[in-house]
Design a protein around this motif. Structure first.
Motif: not given
Lengths: 112, 114
Positions: A45, A35, B43, A90, A88, A103, A37, A105, A40-43, B105-106
């Motif tokens: 895929l 993923y 994480g 993950f 970032l 997950f 990150q 780190p 403001g956008l989350g994760l 979500g964000r």
């Protein structure tokens, strides 16, 4: 020891360089995920793999490739890094019989 | 499709205040719902989950109830602590899919002041 490890934890690279991010797990899970990150956008895929011979693209795979060297190892490569790949990253693992993902780190990547 | 909408942050609270972080979802199938927490420099960790309507997930004083009628999974805690400062992510997975991926979500940044 952590069940899911990622190396490096932090990396600075330049535009156009090739870079590999590595993920290893000791949980014995066959499913692994990468993923990304962004604030403001989350994760989101990038790629996922159900086993060594099964690799699939996620929603944002352009500019990335992966390699599943063994059940426990899943690497993400940026063939020619660009600044908007600064993020970032993950890695996560999952058993096919459970819904919870575990997950690592994270690797913080800066592309200059 | 599948998607998750979280209330925007950041959320700043004093210690012992009541916390609510709203989360609503859209799903094509029958989802399981999750809250993950990300502490600074770490994480994501599973905080709690619920797999069917009216289920309540709970952990570390946090609770969330799976509301199918309102497609919501709001996170609550009655008395927050400084150590709860983190980013909280609501997520779903489609139980009818073999993919097993999470839709996030964000994220909501929570800061708790002493």
């Amino acid at each position: 020891d952590a069940d899911v490890t990622q190396t490096p934890r932090n990396r600075i690279t330049k535009t156009g360089k090739r870079i590999m991010l590595e993920c290893s797990q000791t949980k014995g899970h066959d499913r692994m995920y990468w993923y990304r990150q962004d604030p403001g956008l989350g994760l989101r895929l990038i790629y996922y793999s159900f086993d060594v011979k099964d690799i699939n693209k996620g929603e944002i795979s352009d500019g990335y490739s992966v390699s599943r060297q063994a059940q426990a190892k899943f690497s993400l490569s940026l063939e020619s890094a660009i600044p908007n790949q600064t993020a970032l990253y993950f890695c996560a693992t999952k058993s096919p019989t459970q819904e919870t993902q575990y997950f690592g780190p994270g690797t913080r990547l800066l592309v200059l | 499709g599948n998607s998750v909408t979280q209330m925007e942050g950041p959320v700043t609270l004093s210690e012992e205040a009541f916390l609510t972080i709203n989360c609503t979802y859209t799903a094509t199938g029958y989802p399981s719902l999750f809250w993950y927490v990300q502490y600074p420099g770490e994480g994501l960790q599973l905080l709690l989950k619920a797999t069917k309507a009216d289920d309540k997930g709970s952990n570390k004083g946090f609770e969330a109830t799976y509301r199918k009628e309102t497609t919501s999974f709001h996170l609550e805690k009655g008395s927050v602590q400084v150590s709860d400062s983190a980013v909280y992510f609501c997520a779903l997975t489609d139980r009818g899919s073999t993919l097993g991926r999470l839709y996030f979500g964000r994220g909501t940044q929570l800061t708790v002041w002493p």
